[in-house]
Design a protein around this motif. Structure first.
Motif, PDB file in Angstrom:
ATOM      1  N   ASP A 154      42.275  -4.617 -54.894  1.00  0.00           N
ATOM      2  CA  ASP A 154      40.959  -4.675 -54.251  1.00  0.00           C
ATOM      3  C   ASP A 154      39.885  -4.043 -55.142  1.00  0.00           C
ATOM      4  OD1 ASP A 154      41.997  -5.969 -52.055  1.00  0.00           O
ATOM      5  OD2 ASP A 154      42.113  -4.165 -50.809  1.00  0.00           O
ATOM      6  N   SER A 155      40.197  -2.887 -55.701  1.00  0.00           N
ATOM      7  CA  SER A 155      39.242  -2.238 -56.609  1.00  0.00           C
ATOM      8  C   SER A 155      39.052  -3.079 -57.869  1.00  0.00           C
ATOM      9  CB  SER A 155      39.731  -0.839 -56.978  1.00  0.00           C
ATOM     10  OG  SER A 155      39.718  -0.001 -55.840  1.00  0.00           O
ATOM     11  N   ALA A 156      40.137  -3.630 -58.390  1.00  0.00           N
ATOM     12  CA  ALA A 156      40.037  -4.485 -59.576  1.00  0.00           C
ATOM     13  C   ALA A 156      39.121  -5.668 -59.295  1.00  0.00           C
ATOM     14  CB  ALA A 156      41.423  -4.976 -59.987  1.00  0.00           C
ATOM     15  N   THR A 157      39.293  -6.297 -58.145  1.00  0.00           N
ATOM     16  CA  THR A 157      38.473  -7.462 -57.793  1.00  0.00           C
ATOM     17  C   THR A 157      36.998  -7.095 -57.753  1.00  0.00           C
ATOM     18  OG1 THR A 157      40.273  -8.484 -56.554  1.00  0.00           O
ATOM     19  CG2 THR A 157      38.043  -9.221 -56.026  1.00  0.00           C
ATOM     20  N   ALA A 158      36.674  -5.977 -57.124  1.00  0.00           N
ATOM     21  CA  ALA A 158      35.270  -5.580 -57.003  1.00  0.00           C
ATOM     22  C   ALA A 158      34.649  -5.331 -58.373  1.00  0.00           C
ATOM     23  CB  ALA A 158      35.152  -4.329 -56.127  1.00  0.00           C
ATOM     24  N   TRP A 159      35.321  -4.568 -59.219  1.00  0.00           N
ATOM     25  CA  TRP A 159      34.778  -4.259 -60.538  1.00  0.00           C
ATOM     26  C   TRP A 159      34.706  -5.489 -61.431  1.00  0.00           C
ATOM     27  CZ3 TRP A 159      32.231  -0.071 -62.029  1.00  0.00           C
ATOM     28  CH2 TRP A 159      32.351   1.092 -61.261  1.00  0.00           C
ATOM     29  N   LEU A 160      35.734  -6.329 -61.397  1.00  0.00           N
ATOM     30  CA  LEU A 160      35.749  -7.527 -62.241  1.00  0.00           C
ATOM     31  C   LEU A 160      34.707  -8.543 -61.780  1.00  0.00           C
ATOM     32  CD1 LEU A 160      39.602  -7.820 -62.636  1.00  0.00           C
ATOM     33  CD2 LEU A 160      37.963  -7.242 -64.454  1.00  0.00           C
ATOM     34  N   ALA A 161      34.513  -8.673 -60.475  1.00  0.00           N
ATOM     35  CA  ALA A 161      33.473  -9.585 -59.973  1.00  0.00           C
ATOM     36  C   ALA A 161      32.098  -9.106 -60.415  1.00  0.00           C
ATOM     37  CB  ALA A 161      33.555  -9.688 -58.448  1.00  0.00           C
ATOM     38  N   TRP A 162      31.888  -7.791 -60.413  1.00  0.00           N
ATOM     39  CA  TRP A 162      30.608  -7.250 -60.873  1.00  0.00           C
ATOM     40  C   TRP A 162      30.424  -7.512 -62.362  1.00  0.00           C
ATOM     41  CZ3 TRP A 162      29.020  -1.573 -61.850  1.00  0.00           C
ATOM     42  CH2 TRP A 162      27.621  -1.482 -61.950  1.00  0.00           C
TER      43      TRP A 162
END
Length: 186
Positions: free
Chosen positions: A104-112
């Motif tokens: 979940d954290s990876a998704t948020a940072w990578l999407a940003w």
């Protein structure tokens, strides 16, 4: 001066890259750096140096060690402000979360990272973020989403001649196809 000579070399290299790949990102980065005040340049050196220390920490001590350093570099990049460094650091942080399995954290940072890099035309960072989002989707069992992301990353990488990234994406696509029983595509 040594700084003028370094900037002249940076302009020449960026210009050659732009001509070869029809990608003006590095030309714009050099021009931006040249237009910055001495204080902004110094801040950039500090932020980028801390980013590099995080890269070394990742290799030596793992992703958690790097994640302890990169937020400080990110705060410095925001203070400049430098969108390219912000996008790159966001991708680094997202990749570290991915390596730790914090999807979940990876998704948020990578999407940003994808959003910031795409907005400024930093296709290398954008392609890396999109490819890593493919790995997140794969880890979540969303094989169609992973295929879509790896394919998107390949298209971005083709724009800038990132043959190593393309090879990694193609390898991931082949492994996905094999895992889905599609021997012809694999």
């Amino acid at each position: 001066s040594a700084q003028d000579s370094a900037l002249a070399r940076a302009h020449a290299l960026a210009g050659a890259y732009a001509m070869a790949w029809q990608d003006s990102f590095l030309v714009r980065r050099v021009a931006l750096f040249e237009a910055w005040t001495p204080a902004q340049r110094s801040a950039w050196y500090g932020a980028d140096s801390l980013r590099r220390v995080g890269v070394e920490a990742y290799g030596a001590d793992g992703p958690t060690a790097a994640r302890r350093l990169w937020p400080r570099s990110l705060a410095r990049a925001r203070a400049i402000p430098d969108s390219a460094l912000i996008g790159g650091l966001s991708g680094n942080i997202g990749a570290a979360y991915l390596a730790d399995g914090a999807l979940d954290s990876a998704t948020a940072w990578l999407a940003w990272a994808d959003e910031v890099a795409g907005a400024i035309g930093d296709y290398r960072v954008q392609a890396n973020a999109v490819g890593a989002l493919g790995a997140v989707a794969e880890d979540q069992g969303d094989l169609a989403g992973a295929r879509r992301r790896y394919t998107e990353a390949t298209r971005i990488r083709e724009r800038i001649g990132d043959t190593r990234g393309i090879a990694a994406d193609q390898n991931n696509l082949g492994l996905l196809a094999l895992g889905m029983g599609d021997l012809e595509e694999a």
